[in-house]
Design an enzyme around this catalytic site. Sequence first.
Site, PDB file in Angstrom:
ATOM      1  CB  CYS A 134       0.523 -22.456   8.214  1.00 13.17           C
ATOM      2  SG  CYS A 134      -0.352 -22.084   6.683  1.00 13.17           S
ATOM      3  CG  HIS A 271       3.223 -25.836   7.443  1.00  9.28           C
ATOM      4  ND1 HIS A 271       1.957 -26.348   7.270  1.00  9.28           N
ATOM      5  CD2 HIS A 271       3.282 -24.689   6.702  1.00  9.28           C
ATOM      6  CE1 HIS A 271       1.278 -25.537   6.464  1.00  9.28           C
ATOM      7  NE2 HIS A 271       2.061 -24.535   6.110  1.00  9.28           N
ATOM      8  CG  ASN A 301      -0.110 -24.970   2.976  1.00  8.23           C
ATOM      9  OD1 ASN A 301      -0.559 -25.328   4.060  1.00  8.23           O
ATOM     10  ND2 ASN A 301       0.595 -23.869   2.825  1.00  8.23           N
TER      11      ASN A 301
HETATM   12  O1  UT7 Z   1       1.717 -22.177   4.563  1.00 12.93           O
HETATM   13  C1  UT7 Z   1       2.067 -20.852   4.765  1.00 12.93           C
HETATM   14  C2  UT7 Z   1       3.420 -20.613   4.289  1.00 12.93           C
HETATM   15  N1  UT7 Z   1       3.436 -20.570   2.850  1.00 12.93           N
HETATM   16  C3  UT7 Z   1       4.568 -20.852   2.240  1.00 12.93           C
HETATM   17  O2  UT7 Z   1       5.537 -21.208   2.850  1.00 12.93           O
HETATM   18  C4  UT7 Z   1       4.592 -20.640   0.736  1.00 12.93           C
HETATM   19  C5  UT7 Z   1       5.917 -20.033   0.370  1.00 12.93           C
HETATM   20  N2  UT7 Z   1       6.043 -19.718  -1.026  1.00 12.93           N
HETATM   21  C6  UT7 Z   1       6.142 -20.668  -2.007  1.00 12.93           C
HETATM   22  O3  UT7 Z   1       6.018 -21.831  -1.750  1.00 12.93           O
HETATM   23  C7  UT7 Z   1       6.472 -20.212  -3.409  1.00 12.93           C
HETATM   24  O4  UT7 Z   1       6.865 -18.871  -3.387  1.00 12.93           O
HETATM   25  C8  UT7 Z   1       5.326 -20.404  -4.420  1.00 12.93           C
HETATM   26  C9  UT7 Z   1       5.103 -21.869  -4.684  1.00 12.93           C
HETATM   27  C10 UT7 Z   1       4.049 -19.764  -3.880  1.00 12.93           C
HETATM   28  C11 UT7 Z   1       5.671 -19.734  -5.761  1.00 12.93           C
HETATM   29  O5  UT7 Z   1       6.896 -20.250  -6.254  1.00 12.93           O
HETATM   30  P1  UT7 Z   1       8.017 -19.255  -6.770  1.00 12.93           P
HETATM   31  O6  UT7 Z   1       9.110 -20.075  -7.293  1.00 12.93           O
HETATM   32  O7  UT7 Z   1       8.315 -18.317  -5.637  1.00 12.93           O
HETATM   33  O8  UT7 Z   1       7.296 -18.548  -7.973  1.00 12.93           O
HETATM   34  P2  UT7 Z   1       6.925 -16.998  -8.171  1.00 12.93           P
HETATM   35  O9  UT7 Z   1       5.790 -16.619  -7.320  1.00 12.93           O
HETATM   36  O10 UT7 Z   1       8.177 -16.183  -8.079  1.00 12.93           O
HETATM   37  O11 UT7 Z   1       6.448 -17.027  -9.669  1.00 12.93           O
HETATM   38  C12 UT7 Z   1       7.335 -17.402 -10.738  1.00 12.93           C
HETATM   39  C13 UT7 Z   1       6.557 -17.370 -12.038  1.00 12.93           C
HETATM   40  C14 UT7 Z   1       5.784 -16.081 -12.247  1.00 12.93           C
HETATM   41  O12 UT7 Z   1       5.830 -15.756 -13.611  1.00 12.93           O
HETATM   42  P3  UT7 Z   1       6.832 -14.607 -14.163  1.00 12.93           P
HETATM   43  O13 UT7 Z   1       6.428 -13.370 -13.425  1.00 12.93           O
HETATM   44  O14 UT7 Z   1       8.210 -15.082 -13.802  1.00 12.93           O
HETATM   45  O15 UT7 Z   1       6.541 -14.577 -15.626  1.00 12.93           O
HETATM   46  C15 UT7 Z   1       4.375 -16.452 -11.886  1.00 12.93           C
HETATM   47  O16 UT7 Z   1       3.411 -15.664 -12.545  1.00 12.93           O
HETATM   48  O17 UT7 Z   1       5.576 -18.417 -12.047  1.00 12.93           O
HETATM   49  C16 UT7 Z   1       4.298 -17.885 -12.358  1.00 12.93           C
HETATM   50  N3  UT7 Z   1       3.292 -18.666 -11.672  1.00 12.93           N
HETATM   51  C17 UT7 Z   1       2.714 -19.756 -12.210  1.00 12.93           C
HETATM   52  N4  UT7 Z   1       2.892 -20.372 -13.394  1.00 12.93           N
HETATM   53  C18 UT7 Z   1       2.169 -21.471 -13.629  1.00 12.93           C
HETATM   54  C19 UT7 Z   1       2.769 -18.475 -10.426  1.00 12.93           C
HETATM   55  N5  UT7 Z   1       1.858 -19.424 -10.157  1.00 12.93           N
HETATM   56  C20 UT7 Z   1       1.808 -20.232 -11.246  1.00 12.93           C
HETATM   57  C21 UT7 Z   1       1.077 -21.388 -11.563  1.00 12.93           C
HETATM   58  N6  UT7 Z   1       1.285 -21.977 -12.757  1.00 12.93           N
HETATM   59  N7  UT7 Z   1       0.181 -21.932 -10.710  1.00 12.93           N
END
Ligand code: UT7
Length: 344
Positions: A134, A271, A301
């Site tokens: 990225c 980004h 993204n």
């Molecule tokens: O471009 C390269 C750089 N990339 C980035 O900068 C990405 C950085 N990371 C992020 O943007 C975020 O961490 C994400 C958007 C990927 C995820 O958001 P988050 O608030 O960190 O969520 P999480 O991964 O901690 O997941 C929270 C909950 C989980 O459920 P439990 O374990 O709390 O029950 C996940 O299983 O959300 C669940 N979850 C979803 N639920 C519905 C994860 N993906 C989804 C989804 N729909 N698509």
Amino acid sequence: MDQDLVVRAPSPQPADTGAGSLHTRTILEGVGSYLPRRVVTNDELAKRLDTSDAWIRERTGIRQRHIADDDESCAFMATQAARQALENAGAGVADVDAIIVATATPDQAFPATAVRVQAALGATGFGFDLSAACSGFIYGLSVADAFIRSGQARGVLVIGAEVYSRIMNWEDRGTCVLFGDGAGAVFLRAGHGHGTGADRGILSTHLHAQGELGDILYVDGAVGRHDRPGHLVMQGREVFRHAVTRLSETVTEALAAAGLEQSAVDWLVPHQANLRIIDGIGRKLGLPPERVVVTVDRHANTSAASIPLALADAWHDGRIQRGDLVLMEALGGGLTWGSALVRM
Ligand code: UT7
């Protein structure tokens, strides 16, 4: 930070123009973009995955993404964006000495996407692809700036082009909802300035990498391997944590190197990974939201393509004007991260 590879662009050297105080500057002359025809909304994804429009919007800001059809290859999209950048610059193919394509999703392992673009344009000179995930577009700007200021090239196309839909695990809701396809390009040309922050052109670039974090965002296979083409794997929360810290550091570093206050920044073109990260950096810079270019809602993204796509959006609709100071930053797999400060 000791373990980081830190590369700083050198201060501009006086140009051999006989004019004494003139310095070579890399001027950003034109911007272009290409987005695939097909738009996929969050609701469409929610029909076949355990996810929802509400979750995706709330956690990321994404509403939809463009997904390439078979005829919209990485090289095709890169070429379309490059053509538009040249046209926007009022430049011709004969002005192109070098083509740099930042991509993690080339159509083939080799030849480079850049030479496919060169052939499609009918350009000469040299070209190569650059892999920094990225952060690829920022890395590309920095490399092109070095070529131009060293006199190795006078006109350079820097293109970010990605088809991440090909490396998605479409069963993994934690990643497949986050990415989209597209390409953006800029045409850079040698010019002159007085070596101050008031000059037009690239004022500074800063690049970083921390390889020990390579396993928090990676692809578990190789392009061109039909048995195992590879899927993107990400520890989202970990990447998020590093992004907030590193991007804050890098915008501070960019302004300090140019001797400019944050109030001098007219536009943040970040980004586009997550609206929460983008908003955080905008607040750190004290920028009102309308001075932060956001496309993650429409494009999701697009990795190395996201910054030039966002730049094209705000440049072509007239928000960003000649003379404006634009700060760009990115972080991605590697980890790699960096910034570019450009007066348009
Ligand atoms: O471009 C390269 C750089 N990339 C980035 O900068 C990405 C950085 N990371 C992020 O943007 C975020 O961490 C994400 C958007 C990927 C995820 O958001 P988050 O608030 O960190 O969520 P999480 O991964 O901690 O997941 C929270 C909950 C989980 O459920 P439990 O374990 O709390 O029950 C996940 O299983 O959300 C669940 N979850 C979803 N639920 C519905 C994860 N993906 C989804 C989804 N729909 N698509």
